[in-house]
Design an enzyme around this catalytic site. Structure first.
Site, short mmCIF file in Angstrom:
data_model
loop_
_atom_site.label_atom_id
_atom_site.label_comp_id
_atom_site.label_asym_id
_atom_site.label_seq_id
_atom_site.Cartn_x
_atom_site.Cartn_y
_atom_site.Cartn_z
N LYS A 127 0.84 -1.21 0.00
CA LYS A 127 0.00 0.00 0.00
C LYS A 127 0.87 1.25 0.00
O LYS A 127 0.60 2.20 -0.73
CB LYS A 127 -0.92 0.04 1.23
CG LYS A 127 -1.84 -1.17 1.36
CD LYS A 127 -2.78 -1.04 2.54
CE LYS A 127 -2.12 -1.03 3.90
NZ LYS A 127 -1.37 -2.27 4.24
N ARG B 231 -10.15 0.76 8.24
CA ARG B 231 -9.68 -0.56 8.61
C ARG B 231 -10.73 -1.34 9.38
O ARG B 231 -10.49 -2.48 9.74
CB ARG B 231 -8.47 -0.39 9.53
CG ARG B 231 -7.15 -0.82 8.91
CD ARG B 231 -6.08 -0.38 9.88
NE ARG B 231 -4.91 -1.16 9.75
CZ ARG B 231 -3.81 -0.74 9.15
NH1 ARG B 231 -3.77 0.42 8.56
NH2 ARG B 231 -2.75 -1.50 9.13
N ARG C 194 11.73 -6.23 5.44
CA ARG C 194 11.64 -4.79 5.16
C ARG C 194 12.59 -3.99 6.05
O ARG C 194 12.69 -4.23 7.25
CB ARG C 194 10.20 -4.30 5.40
CG ARG C 194 10.06 -2.79 5.30
CD ARG C 194 8.64 -2.33 5.25
NE ARG C 194 7.84 -2.73 6.40
CZ ARG C 194 6.54 -2.48 6.52
NH1 ARG C 194 5.91 -1.84 5.56
NH2 ARG C 194 5.89 -2.86 7.60
N ARG D 275 11.15 -1.91 11.22
CA ARG D 275 10.06 -1.22 11.90
C ARG D 275 9.74 -2.00 13.18
O ARG D 275 9.77 -3.23 13.16
CB ARG D 275 8.83 -1.18 10.97
CG ARG D 275 8.19 0.19 10.91
CD ARG D 275 7.20 0.30 9.80
NE ARG D 275 5.91 -0.31 10.11
CZ ARG D 275 4.85 -0.28 9.31
NH1 ARG D 275 4.94 0.34 8.15
NH2 ARG D 275 3.72 -0.85 9.65
N ARG E 90 -0.63 -8.79 13.58
CA ARG E 90 -1.18 -7.83 12.61
C ARG E 90 -1.96 -8.55 11.51
O ARG E 90 -3.01 -8.10 11.08
CB ARG E 90 -0.05 -7.00 11.99
CG ARG E 90 0.50 -5.95 12.95
CD ARG E 90 1.85 -5.44 12.51
NE ARG E 90 1.84 -4.76 11.24
CZ ARG E 90 2.92 -4.61 10.47
NH1 ARG E 90 4.09 -5.09 10.84
NH2 ARG E 90 2.82 -3.97 9.33
P1 AP5 Z 1 4.82 -1.64 1.88
O1 AP5 Z 1 4.56 -0.82 0.68
O2 AP5 Z 1 5.53 -1.00 3.02
O3 AP5 Z 1 3.48 -2.37 2.36
P2 AP5 Z 1 2.24 -1.79 3.19
O4 AP5 Z 1 1.02 -2.42 2.62
O5 AP5 Z 1 2.28 -0.31 3.26
O6 AP5 Z 1 2.54 -2.46 4.60
P3 AP5 Z 1 2.46 -1.86 6.07
O7 AP5 Z 1 3.21 -2.79 6.94
O8 AP5 Z 1 2.83 -0.42 6.11
O9 AP5 Z 1 0.90 -1.99 6.30
P4 AP5 Z 1 0.13 -1.91 7.63
O10 AP5 Z 1 -1.25 -1.74 7.14
O11 AP5 Z 1 0.36 -3.06 8.53
O12 AP5 Z 1 0.79 -0.70 8.41
P5 AP5 Z 1 0.33 0.79 8.68
O13 AP5 Z 1 1.54 1.61 8.71
O14 AP5 Z 1 -0.78 1.18 7.81
O15 AP5 Z 1 5.64 -2.94 1.41
C1 AP5 Z 1 6.09 -3.90 2.35
C2 AP5 Z 1 7.49 -4.42 1.93
O16 AP5 Z 1 7.34 -5.12 0.70
C3 AP5 Z 1 8.51 -3.31 1.67
O17 AP5 Z 1 9.77 -3.74 2.01
C4 AP5 Z 1 8.38 -3.10 0.15
O18 AP5 Z 1 9.57 -2.56 -0.41
C5 AP5 Z 1 8.12 -4.51 -0.32
N1 AP5 Z 1 7.32 -4.58 -1.53
C6 AP5 Z 1 6.31 -3.73 -1.91
N2 AP5 Z 1 5.79 -4.12 -3.08
C7 AP5 Z 1 6.47 -5.24 -3.46
C8 AP5 Z 1 6.39 -6.11 -4.58
N3 AP5 Z 1 5.48 -5.90 -5.56
N4 AP5 Z 1 7.21 -7.16 -4.65
C9 AP5 Z 1 8.14 -7.40 -3.66
N5 AP5 Z 1 8.27 -6.61 -2.57
C10 AP5 Z 1 7.44 -5.53 -2.47
O19 AP5 Z 1 -0.26 0.67 10.17
C11 AP5 Z 1 0.58 0.41 11.27
C12 AP5 Z 1 -0.24 0.31 12.55
O20 AP5 Z 1 -0.89 1.57 12.81
C13 AP5 Z 1 -1.39 -0.70 12.53
O21 AP5 Z 1 -0.94 -2.01 12.86
C14 AP5 Z 1 -2.33 -0.13 13.59
O22 AP5 Z 1 -1.86 -0.39 14.89
C15 AP5 Z 1 -2.19 1.38 13.35
N6 AP5 Z 1 -3.20 1.89 12.39
C16 AP5 Z 1 -2.95 2.47 11.19
N7 AP5 Z 1 -4.09 2.82 10.58
C17 AP5 Z 1 -5.08 2.46 11.42
C18 AP5 Z 1 -6.50 2.53 11.33
N8 AP5 Z 1 -7.13 3.07 10.26
N9 AP5 Z 1 -7.22 2.04 12.37
C19 AP5 Z 1 -6.63 1.53 13.46
N10 AP5 Z 1 -5.29 1.42 13.61
C20 AP5 Z 1 -4.52 1.88 12.58
MG MG Z 2 2.50 1.09 4.80
#
Ligand code: AP5
Ligand code: MG
Length: 227
Positions: A15, A90, A129, A159, A170
């Site tokens: 994402k 979410r 990552r 991270r 998660r």
């Molecule tokens: P990346 O692009 O970083 O993936 P991502 O989907 O952004 O993964 P996240 O871990 O950031 O998602 P998340 O939803 O758990 O975390 P968030 O920060 O939103 O890619 C991942 C890896 O793969 C990277 O190394 C990248 O280079 C690689 N990659 C990408 N594309 C690739 C491909 N095509 N092929 C190979 N490799 C690839 O949330 C964190 C925390 O915040 C949550 O756990 C929760 O506690 C809180 N939170 C955030 N939003 C909310 C909400 N709305 N409600 C409640 N809690 C929330």
């Molecule tokens: Mg992300």
């Protein structure tokens, strides 16, 4: 018409990677709720202090806090030119709140991109990552092994919520609380599923094609509502 995009998908789906590119190319404001929360933790704000432990356990921050954050961000003038939401909504209550915000605001329908990647690949991506401690950018997973950020020279590290136990929590939380959103959105004509298990350039190509299509359909829906 200003594009209003939701990027959905499990942790590690890409994402952030795809959202940053798409927002840059389309001139959209990217709103990553995970990044907003991590900034709050870094700045040691009251919100940051409150959510730190929750994020550390891999659980979701409460709906009221998240809805408040997004409501405030969407009210800023730059978001009126179009936005891309990464990591929000979410939960079903968050999605319902977003629909209410959109109704208040007028404008076109939400375009929903649901990025799908198999479980084992998610675990692999999150386990390997590396992220810049200064600017938050992901290190290129296909680039040379390095400890230095290619953008700002900051130190790369894992991270805090990417350790094995938290990743497993998660992914469980995603299945239980976020995946039900597919049911919530899938009957909408502007919902599209993206195969995220391909090289990033191919994911980008597929996403652009699906987004164009959803935007055309969205504009038709918008016109039909007005007539
Ligand atoms: P990346 O692009 O970083 O993936 P991502 O989907 O952004 O993964 P996240 O871990 O950031 O998602 P998340 O939803 O758990 O975390 P968030 O920060 O939103 O890619 C991942 C890896 O793969 C990277 O190394 C990248 O280079 C690689 N990659 C990408 N594309 C690739 C491909 N095509 N092929 C190979 N490799 C690839 O949330 C964190 C925390 O915040 C949550 O756990 C929760 O506690 C809180 N939170 C955030 N939003 C909310 C909400 N709305 N409600 C409640 N809690 C929330
Ligand atoms: Mg992300």
């Amino acid at each position: 018409m200003a594009l209003r995009v939701i990027m959905m998908g499990p942790p590690g789906a890409g994402k952030g990677t795809q959202g940053a590119r798409l927002a840059r190319e389309r001139g959209l404001v990217r709103i990553s709720t995970g990044e907003i929360l991590r900034d709050a933790i870094r700045e040691e704000s009251a919100t940051g202090e409150r959510v730190k432990a929750v994020i550390g356990r891999g659980e979701l921050v409460d709906d009221d806090t998240m809805i408040g954050i997004v409501r405030e961000r969407l009210a800023a003038p730059d978001a009126k030119q179009g936005f891309l939401l990464d990591g929000f909504p979410r939960t079903v209550p968050q999605a319902e709140a977003l629909d209410r915000m959109m109704a208040e605001d007028g404008g076109g329908p939400l375009l929903v991109l649901d990025v799908r990647v198999p479980f084992q690949e998610l675990v692999r991506r999150l386990g390997t990552r590396r992220v810049c401690e200064m600017c938050g950018t992901n290190a290129d997973p296909f680039g040379p092994l390095t400890t230095v950020c290619g953008h700002c020279g900051g130190r790369l590290s894992q991270r805090t919520d990417d350790n094995r136990d938290v990743v497993s929590e998660r992914l469980k939380v995603y299945e239980q609380q976020t995946f039900p959103l597919v049911e919530y959105y899938k009957s909408r004509p502007t919902f599209r599923v993206v195969n995220g298990n391909q090289p990033p350039e191919q994911v980008a190509f597929e996403m652009n094609t699906l987004l164009e299509d959803a935007a055309v359909v969205g504009a038709q829906v918008g016109r039909a509502r007005l007539s």
